[in-house]
Design an enzyme around this catalytic site. Structure first.
Site, PDB file in Angstrom:
ATOM      1  N   LYS A  83      -2.908 -11.649   6.340  1.00 37.95           N
ATOM      2  CA  LYS A  83      -3.558 -12.115   5.111  1.00 37.95           C
ATOM      3  C   LYS A  83      -2.456 -12.705   4.237  1.00 37.95           C
ATOM      4  O   LYS A  83      -1.270 -12.425   4.454  1.00 37.95           O
ATOM      5  CB  LYS A  83      -4.290 -10.973   4.412  1.00 37.95           C
ATOM      6  CG  LYS A  83      -3.516  -9.690   4.253  1.00 37.95           C
ATOM      7  CD  LYS A  83      -4.424  -8.625   3.637  1.00 37.95           C
ATOM      8  CE  LYS A  83      -3.615  -7.398   3.295  1.00 37.95           C
ATOM      9  NZ  LYS A  83      -3.637  -6.376   4.316  1.00 37.95           N
TER      10      LYS A  83
ATOM     11  N   THR B 261      -8.091  -5.041   4.931  1.00 39.05           N
ATOM     12  CA  THR B 261      -9.160  -5.384   3.966  1.00 39.05           C
ATOM     13  C   THR B 261     -10.192  -6.182   4.736  1.00 39.05           C
ATOM     14  O   THR B 261      -9.883  -6.718   5.812  1.00 39.05           O
ATOM     15  CB  THR B 261      -8.569  -6.285   2.859  1.00 39.05           C
ATOM     16  OG1 THR B 261      -7.995  -7.423   3.506  1.00 39.05           O
ATOM     17  CG2 THR B 261      -7.499  -5.544   2.075  1.00 39.05           C
TER      18      THR B 261
ATOM     19  N   ASP C 211      -3.721  -7.808  10.943  1.00 38.22           N
ATOM     20  CA  ASP C 211      -3.817  -7.693   9.479  1.00 38.22           C
ATOM     21  C   ASP C 211      -3.181  -8.886   8.784  1.00 38.22           C
ATOM     22  O   ASP C 211      -2.510  -8.742   7.775  1.00 38.22           O
ATOM     23  CB  ASP C 211      -3.119  -6.402   9.028  1.00 38.22           C
ATOM     24  CG  ASP C 211      -3.405  -6.112   7.559  1.00 38.22           C
ATOM     25  OD1 ASP C 211      -2.572  -5.463   6.906  1.00 38.22           O
ATOM     26  OD2 ASP C 211      -4.444  -6.587   7.066  1.00 38.22           O
TER      27      ASP C 211
ATOM     28  N   ALA D  29      12.981 -12.884   2.473  1.00 37.86           N
ATOM     29  CA  ALA D  29      12.264 -14.167   2.382  1.00 37.86           C
ATOM     30  C   ALA D  29      12.332 -14.624   0.922  1.00 37.86           C
ATOM     31  O   ALA D  29      11.610 -14.100   0.062  1.00 37.86           O
ATOM     32  CB  ALA D  29      10.809 -13.983   2.817  1.00 37.86           C
TER      33      ALA D  29
ATOM     34  N   ASN E  64       0.722 -10.946   3.311  1.00 40.10           N
ATOM     35  CA  ASN E  64       1.679 -10.580   4.366  1.00 40.10           C
ATOM     36  C   ASN E  64       2.362 -11.803   4.949  1.00 40.10           C
ATOM     37  O   ASN E  64       3.079 -11.707   5.940  1.00 40.10           O
ATOM     38  CB  ASN E  64       0.949  -9.839   5.497  1.00 40.10           C
ATOM     39  CG  ASN E  64       0.553  -8.444   5.073  1.00 40.10           C
ATOM     40  OD1 ASN E  64       1.121  -7.919   4.114  1.00 40.10           O
ATOM     41  ND2 ASN E  64      -0.423  -7.881   5.729  1.00 40.10           N
TER      42      ASN E  64
ATOM     43  N   ASP F  50       4.889  -7.237   7.688  1.00 41.47           N
ATOM     44  CA  ASP F  50       3.949  -6.110   7.720  1.00 41.47           C
ATOM     45  C   ASP F  50       3.076  -6.048   8.963  1.00 41.47           C
ATOM     46  O   ASP F  50       1.875  -6.373   8.935  1.00 41.47           O
ATOM     47  CB  ASP F  50       3.036  -6.138   6.491  1.00 41.47           C
ATOM     48  CG  ASP F  50       2.309  -4.805   6.359  1.00 41.47           C
ATOM     49  OD1 ASP F  50       1.451  -4.680   5.492  1.00 41.47           O
ATOM     50  OD2 ASP F  50       2.621  -3.883   7.155  1.00 41.47           O
TER      51      ASP F  50
ATOM     52  N   LYS G 221       0.833  -1.197   0.000  1.00 39.38           N
ATOM     53  CA  LYS G 221       0.000   0.000   0.000  1.00 39.38           C
ATOM     54  C   LYS G 221       0.874   1.255   0.000  1.00 39.38           C
ATOM     55  O   LYS G 221       0.555   2.254  -0.626  1.00 39.38           O
ATOM     56  CB  LYS G 221      -0.929   0.133   1.211  1.00 39.38           C
ATOM     57  CG  LYS G 221      -1.125  -1.114   2.055  1.00 39.38           C
ATOM     58  CD  LYS G 221      -2.084  -0.870   3.191  1.00 39.38           C
ATOM     59  CE  LYS G 221      -1.533  -1.333   4.496  1.00 39.38           C
ATOM     60  NZ  LYS G 221      -1.472  -2.782   4.597  1.00 39.38           N
TER      61      LYS G 221
HETATM   62  C1  LIG Z   1       5.246  -0.826   6.936  1.00 36.01           C
HETATM   63  O1  LIG Z   1       5.859  -1.951   6.328  1.00 36.01           O
HETATM   64  C2  LIG Z   1       6.231  -2.945   7.230  1.00 36.01           C
HETATM   65  C3  LIG Z   1       7.000  -4.067   6.539  1.00 36.01           C
HETATM   66  O2  LIG Z   1       6.157  -4.626   5.545  1.00 36.01           O
HETATM   67  C4  LIG Z   1       6.704  -5.561   4.699  1.00 36.01           C
HETATM   68  C5  LIG Z   1       7.992  -6.073   4.831  1.00 36.01           C
HETATM   69  C6  LIG Z   1       8.491  -6.971   3.872  1.00 36.01           C
HETATM   70  C7  LIG Z   1       7.692  -7.333   2.806  1.00 36.01           C
HETATM   71  C8  LIG Z   1       6.387  -6.851   2.683  1.00 36.01           C
HETATM   72  C9  LIG Z   1       5.902  -5.960   3.640  1.00 36.01           C
HETATM   73  O3  LIG Z   1       4.655  -5.403   3.599  1.00 36.01           O
HETATM   74  C10 LIG Z   1       3.718  -5.838   2.639  1.00 36.01           C
HETATM   75  C11 LIG Z   1       4.107  -5.300   1.294  1.00 36.01           C
HETATM   76  O4  LIG Z   1       4.828  -4.322   1.199  1.00 36.01           O
HETATM   77  N1  LIG Z   1       3.649  -5.981   0.176  1.00 36.01           N
HETATM   78  C12 LIG Z   1       2.513  -6.885   0.244  1.00 36.01           C
HETATM   79  C13 LIG Z   1       4.279  -5.845  -1.136  1.00 36.01           C
HETATM   80  C14 LIG Z   1       5.615  -6.559  -1.234  1.00 36.01           C
HETATM   81  C15 LIG Z   1       5.558  -8.042  -0.944  1.00 36.01           C
HETATM   82  N2  LIG Z   1       6.816  -8.573  -0.448  1.00 36.01           N
HETATM   83  C16 LIG Z   1       7.433  -9.569  -1.190  1.00 36.01           C
HETATM   84  C17 LIG Z   1       8.654 -10.179  -0.605  1.00 36.01           C
HETATM   85  C18 LIG Z   1       9.335 -11.190  -1.228  1.00 36.01           C
HETATM   86  N3  LIG Z   1      10.417 -11.524  -0.494  1.00 36.01           N
HETATM   87  C19 LIG Z   1      10.454 -10.740   0.634  1.00 36.01           C
HETATM   88  N4  LIG Z   1      11.351 -10.716   1.648  1.00 36.01           N
HETATM   89  C20 LIG Z   1      11.151  -9.861   2.637  1.00 36.01           C
HETATM   90  N5  LIG Z   1      10.098  -9.004   2.688  1.00 36.01           N
HETATM   91  C21 LIG Z   1       9.181  -8.998   1.691  1.00 36.01           C
HETATM   92  C22 LIG Z   1       9.348  -9.881   0.603  1.00 36.01           C
HETATM   93  N6  LIG Z   1       8.132  -8.183   1.783  1.00 36.01           N
END
Ligand SMILES: COCCOc1ccc2cc1OCC(=O)N(C)CCCNCc1c[nH]c3ncnc(c13)N2
Length: 288
Positions: free
Chosen positions: A150, A183, A148, A95, A153, A166, A25
């Protein structure tokens, strides 16, 4: 990385930015490498203008304080953060397996073992509901409600282990909360009604996810948010007649999707539920 080295004032020049990992978002997430140590991380870039526009500064500060303080194998690590004039950067555990959402969409639905406690392909016990339950029990012990959870996340590491990301809507629970967020599909009735709510909202969401892992769609999905809202408030739950979902699985879902939050199955009882036990590793190694 950051946990070993003394606290450092990071800047974007300390990192080589790689491929985008996804868009959320309020920002995009990139693969990145810390130049000196070559340590691979995920870097979430959030634009200050967006955060200011929605007055989310305090929430983001709370999210970062919460996620930095959490240490659990199924909670994505937040190693640190830094900012420049326009952006805030979160330095996160990477990840490699990406979003569980992708796996669910590709497979259509998951086997009971994978959803419950065990993924036979890798013979490692880290089924998603058991892992999530352990992670939530840890968060609730630290007075953190995620609120949250889902599929987008929920991430997977290089061995397919689940990682909750997240905590953007999470709160340090001191008393009943009144903030609307997220959501609708995954929200408990007391959340969608914007009423006081507590830890048990995460137990409801576990029931929603268990249903979605096994049937491929969330239980209260509807064509409009209004209809989803109505279905959640009525707990309008039906089980498609598919052979691959056991009576025990339906029983666990029915014990979690309960309107009265006080009557939802507590996290410690989930781990002792017959569906979790019957899907545990036949060699008897009980979920962590
Ligand atoms: C305020 O924010 C707090 C931290 O929020 C997040 C930390 C890390 C995240 C995703 C986080 O929030 C959700 C978000 O941005 N999406 C749904 C879009 C990106 C999806 N990630 C894909 C992904 C793939 N390999 C990853 N390895 C580590 N972190 C990842 C990913 N995503």
């Amino acid at each position: 990385m950051a946990s070993e080295s003394p606290k450092k004032n990071w800047s974007i020049n300390d990192f080589e930015i790689g491929k985008p990992l996804g868009k959320g978002k309020f920002g995009r997430v990139y693969l990145a490498r810390e130049s000196k140590s070559k340590y691979i991380v995920a870097l979430k870039v959030i634009f200050k203008e967006q955060i200011e526009k929605y007055r989310l500064q305090h929430q983001l500060k709370r999210e970062m304080a919460i996620q930095t303080s959490l240490r659990h194998p199924h909670v994505l690590r937040l190693y640190g953060w830094f900012h420049d004039a326009e952006r805030i950067f979160l330095i996160l555990e990477y990840a490699h397996g990406g979003e569980l959402y992708g796996e669910l969409r590709r497979a259509g639905y998951l086997s009971e073992q994978q959803a419950a406690t065990l993924n036979r392909e890798i013979e490692v016990d880290f089924g998603y509901i058991a892992s999530l339950t352990h992670a939530l029990a840890y968060c609730h012990e630290k007075h953190v409600i995620h609120r949250d959870i889902k599929p987008e996340n929920l991430l997977l590491d290089h061995e397919g282990r689940l990682k909750i990301a997240d905590f953007g809507w999470s709160v340090q629970s001191t008393n009943k909360r009144h903030t609307m967020c997220g959501t609708l599909d995954y929200l408990a009735p007391e959340m969608v009604e914007n009423k006081a709510h507590d830890y048990a909202v995460d137990n409801w969401t576990l029931g929603v996810l268990c249903y979605e892992f096994l049937y491929g769609v969330p239980p209260f999905e509807a064509d409009s948010q209004a209809d989803t809202f109505r279905r959640i408030m009525k707990v309008d739950l039906t089980f498609p007649s598919t052979p691959h979902v056991s009576t025990e699985a339906k029983d666990l879902i029915l014990q979690l999707l309960v309107k009265d939050s006080a009557k939802r199955l507590p996290l410690d009882k989930i781990l002792k539920h017959p569906w979790i036990i019957m899907n545990a590793d036949p060699n008897g190694s009980f979920p962590e």
